[in-house]
Design a protein around this motif. Structure first.
Motif, short mmCIF file in Angstrom:
data_model
loop_
_atom_site.label_atom_id
_atom_site.label_comp_id
_atom_site.label_asym_id
_atom_site.label_seq_id
_atom_site.Cartn_x
_atom_site.Cartn_y
_atom_site.Cartn_z
N TYR A 193 -25.07 -9.96 -40.31
CA TYR A 193 -24.55 -8.94 -39.77
C TYR A 193 -24.19 -8.66 -38.79
O TYR A 193 -25.18 -8.28 -37.39
CB TYR A 193 -25.35 -8.41 -39.40
N PRO A 194 -23.27 -9.67 -38.24
CA PRO A 194 -22.38 -10.00 -36.45
C PRO A 194 -21.91 -8.48 -36.53
O PRO A 194 -21.45 -7.60 -37.03
CB PRO A 194 -21.03 -11.39 -37.86
N LEU A 195 -22.02 -8.38 -34.61
CA LEU A 195 -21.69 -7.93 -34.13
C LEU A 195 -20.53 -8.20 -33.23
O LEU A 195 -20.59 -9.03 -32.89
CB LEU A 195 -22.97 -7.49 -32.61
N ASP A 196 -19.48 -7.67 -33.65
CA ASP A 196 -18.18 -7.82 -33.34
C ASP A 196 -17.74 -6.64 -32.01
O ASP A 196 -18.09 -5.67 -32.30
CB ASP A 196 -17.01 -7.59 -34.55
N PRO A 197 -17.50 -7.96 -30.63
CA PRO A 197 -17.73 -6.66 -30.09
C PRO A 197 -16.80 -5.71 -29.63
O PRO A 197 -16.60 -4.73 -28.40
CB PRO A 197 -17.97 -8.10 -28.34
N GLU A 198 -15.27 -6.05 -30.17
CA GLU A 198 -13.94 -5.49 -29.71
C GLU A 198 -14.72 -4.27 -30.39
O GLU A 198 -14.52 -3.07 -30.11
CB GLU A 198 -12.70 -6.42 -29.63
N ARG A 199 -15.25 -4.36 -31.72
CA ARG A 199 -14.73 -3.39 -32.34
C ARG A 199 -16.25 -2.59 -32.10
O ARG A 199 -15.90 -1.15 -32.57
CB ARG A 199 -15.79 -4.02 -34.32
N TYR A 200 -17.79 -3.38 -31.41
CA TYR A 200 -18.24 -1.87 -31.29
C TYR A 200 -17.62 -0.82 -29.26
O TYR A 200 -18.71 -0.43 -29.61
CB TYR A 200 -19.31 -2.81 -30.85
N VAL A 201 -17.18 -2.25 -29.13
CA VAL A 201 -16.67 -1.65 -28.14
C VAL A 201 -15.72 -0.06 -27.93
O VAL A 201 -15.93 0.89 -27.30
CB VAL A 201 -16.03 -2.60 -26.51
N MET B 131 -27.48 -8.15 -26.76
CA MET B 131 -27.14 -9.02 -27.85
C MET B 131 -27.14 -10.31 -27.87
O MET B 131 -26.76 -11.45 -28.67
CB MET B 131 -26.29 -8.06 -28.69
N LYS B 132 -25.79 -10.81 -26.79
CA LYS B 132 -25.54 -11.93 -26.66
C LYS B 132 -26.14 -12.85 -26.37
O LYS B 132 -26.06 -13.97 -27.00
CB LYS B 132 -23.64 -11.68 -25.64
N HIS B 133 -27.57 -12.28 -25.30
CA HIS B 133 -27.90 -13.12 -24.43
C HIS B 133 -29.90 -12.85 -25.11
O HIS B 133 -29.78 -14.13 -25.22
CB HIS B 133 -27.98 -12.98 -22.76
N SER B 134 -29.95 -12.70 -25.73
CA SER B 134 -31.57 -12.36 -26.41
C SER B 134 -31.42 -11.61 -27.85
O SER B 134 -32.26 -12.25 -28.88
CB SER B 134 -32.09 -11.82 -25.53
N LEU B 135 -30.74 -10.23 -27.71
CA LEU B 135 -31.56 -9.57 -29.02
C LEU B 135 -30.77 -10.51 -30.31
O LEU B 135 -31.15 -9.81 -31.20
CB LEU B 135 -31.18 -8.55 -29.12
N ALA B 136 -29.31 -11.43 -29.88
CA ALA B 136 -28.40 -11.61 -30.84
C ALA B 136 -29.03 -12.59 -32.35
O ALA B 136 -29.42 -12.79 -33.28
CB ALA B 136 -27.52 -12.30 -31.47
#
Length: 231
Positions: free
Chosen positions: A203-211, A191-196
């Protein structure tokens, strides 16, 4: 002291400083080369990165680069060891010293991995290997040996700790259960390098919430069933 002697003394001092400065510069070169190589490998990929570009970005000659790293393959391996595989001794020691529950350890493992690798430039190495591994089987084998296998062993140790303590279900296939922890982290890197670029802007993806959410999902699957219940 006369002016001529003073100038002479300063000249001698300056001359004495030159080797020291050169020595410091020489000692810094491997790290500068590895930093430059990491940036270019992540930006352009392994195949498209030329040794000359790494040397230019590090501010040295191509000959100096090959003095430290005889080939681009050697340079890439050193980048992997510097940023990921060389840290497994530290991470395994953290496993030994950890005093919390195994569930806490899973959460800690996933969060710290993101903080130390996923959120840094080094996460681009994983993306690079996903896209180029089939074209460079020797590097793929190296990455498997240096990064993937030690990572799986460490995750298995964490899961086995939970099974041994009664926190996690006995009889789990730990070899495959380990993927339940690593797979969400690989998705986050992609997600960080390609799929974002494909994700909606609202619809931002918050890494800490996701983890943390992935850790909770995993742990509900790992935890032992309360006595007297079917699920």
């Amino acid at each position: 002291m006369s002016l001529s002697k003073l100038i002479g003394a300063r000249g001698e001092a300056a001359a004495d400083d030159v080797p020291a400065k050169r020595e410091r510069r020489k000692e810094a070169r491997p790290k500068e080369l590895l930093d430059a190589a990491l940036d270019l490998f992540v930006e352009k990929g392994f195949a498209a990165t030329r040794a000359e570009e790494v040397a230019v970005r590090a501010g040295v000659s191509k000959g100096t680069l090959f003095l430290y790293f005889p080939s681009k393959e050697d340079l890439f391996k050193a980048v992997v060891q510097e940023n990921i595989s060389g840290r497994y001794a530290e991470w395994n020691q953290e496993f030994v010293d950890f005093e919390g529950t195994s569930a806490d350890m899973v959460r800690y493992c996933m969060k710290v991995w993101w903080d130390r690798i996923g959120a840094t430039r080094a996460s681009g190495i994983t993306k690079l290997m996903i896209s180029e591994a089939r074209n460079f089987p020797e590097l793929a084998a190296f990455y498997q040996q240096e990064v993937i296998n030690p990572g799986k062993r460490l995750i298995r140790r964490i899961l086995q700790r939970g099974v041994d303590s009664g926190e996690f279900r006995a009889g789990m296939d730990l070899e495959y259960a380990a993927y339940a922890i690593s797979a969400p982290m690989i998705f986050l890197i992609m997600m960080k390098h390609s799929l974002a670029a494909c994700a909606p802007e609202d619809y931002p993806l918050d890494p800490e919430r996701y983890v943390m959410q992935q850790a909770d999902v995993v742990l509900h699957g790992f935890c032992a069933k309360p006595e007297g219940t079917d699920r």
